[in-house]
Enzyme design. Structure first.
Site, PDB file in Angstrom:
ATOM      1  N   ASP A  78       0.252   0.180  -1.660  1.00  0.00           N
ATOM      2  CA  ASP A  78      -0.079  -0.424  -0.451  1.00  0.00           C
ATOM      3  C   ASP A  78       1.405  -1.560  -0.168  1.00  0.00           C
ATOM      4  OD1 ASP A  78      -2.460   0.868  -0.063  1.00  0.00           O
ATOM      5  OD2 ASP A  78      -3.721  -0.861  -0.912  1.00  0.00           O
TER       6      ASP A  78
ATOM      7  N   ASN B 187       0.238  10.254  -2.686  1.00  0.00           N
ATOM      8  CA  ASN B 187       0.576  10.114  -4.152  1.00  0.00           C
ATOM      9  C   ASN B 187       0.552  11.585  -4.562  1.00  0.00           C
ATOM     10  OD1 ASN B 187      -2.050  10.580  -4.930  1.00  0.00           O
ATOM     11  ND2 ASN B 187      -2.353   8.317  -5.494  1.00  0.00           N
TER      12      ASN B 187
END
Length: 301
Positions: free
Chosen positions: A242, A183
């Site tokens: 995830d 990220n």
């Protein structure tokens, strides 16, 4: 589909919802508390299992009630557990604060620190060699990840590293990774001297940067491309990353190009945040196909 193997963490999530984040020394009231199954490795494995990939999970739990519950949950999600071991340490935990449509997480690795080279089964390396894709995260020891990446590179096995929680890795190791999915915060740790644009241009078709509700960036070798997120009202964003990684990996295994694989991952993540807990909202392929945003051109069996 050949084997897909996930080497990573297994944990129980302790989840607190609150309308107020406490300052140092301050006590506040929460609005709810719950537990759920988690660990980035287990989460990404379950995301794959829900879609029908039948992945192998490699990791460790403690010989306690949390460990036994995790094993039963993985069995229900069609995960191969031949390489999940039991160790004397307690099962790993994550402590999650939900606040203002976002989350803050503290991870206590415990048994996950025992996923070491000495503790891996002898036939573990054969499992890697027979895999089409190996997926890693940063909730097990770094030396284990490095050995796996080097082995897979030598044996021409594709590796997806989701570098969370963030820690620095060498440029030499990055070159050996097939897909790297940080990220924006993790990107800044990996490449402190590069802008996002410069990092993407340096690693085309490899670096996939997730920006939550904004979408996902990658570089196709000519241009930087933003694949927008699907706009939904989130219930719990825990596990969205995830879910993205698991679904993205599934799409890669089904030979979608990078842009479509990212779009598929975005759709799975948008569905997952409408459920509770890291794994609670993870969609099946049938659930994905019910979405108005699902593209029939993806041709999944």
């Amino acid at each position: 589909m050949k084997n897909v193997t996930v080497v990573g963490s297994l944990a129980i999530d302790n989840i607190i919802s609150t309308g107020v984040i406490p300052n140092a020394g301050e006590t506040v009231f929460g609005t709810s508390f719950d537990t759920a199954f988690g660990g980035k490795g287990a989460n990404q494995t379950v995301a794959l299992g829900r879609l029908g990939a039948r992945p192998f999970m490699v990791g460790a739990v403690g010989n306690d009630s949390n460990g036994k519950a995790i094993i039963e949950n993985l069995k229900k999600n069609q995960i191969n557990l031949d390489f999940v071991g039991t160790v004397p340490q307690a099962t790993g935990t994550a402590h999650i604060i939900l606040y203002d449509d976002d989350n803050r997480i503290i991870v206590v690795p415990s048994a996950n620190n025992e996923v070491t080279l000495d503790n891996l089964k002898d036939d573990f390396w054969s499992l890697l060699k027979d895999s089409e894709l190996v997926i890693l995260q940063n909730e097990i020891p770094q030396v284990t990840n490095e050995a796996i990446i080097n082995y897979c590179y030598e044996h021409h096995v594709n590796v997806l590293l989701n570098p969370a929680p963030a820690r620095k890795i060498s440029e030499e190791l990055i070159e050996k990774i097939t897909y790297l999915t940080p990220n924006e915060h993790e990107l800044s740790i990996l490449f402190p001297h590069l802008t996002r644009e410069a990092a993407l241009a340096k690693y085309p078709q490899k670096l996939v940067v997730t920006l939550g509700s904004k979408g996902v960036y990658f570089h196709d070798g000519k241009h930087e491309i933003l694949v927008p997120a699907f706009k939904v009202k989130p219930t719990d964003t825990t596990g969205a990353g995830d879910t993205f990684n698991g679904a993205f990996a599934y799409a890669i295994l089904k030979h979608l190009d990078l842009k479509n694989a990212i779009k598929f991952g975005n759709l799975a993540a948008s569905i997952s945040v409408q459920g509770f807990g890291a794994q609670g909202g993870m969609p099946t392929l049938e659930k994905m196909k019910e979405s108005e945003f699902y593209e029939k051109t993806w041709h999944f069996e």
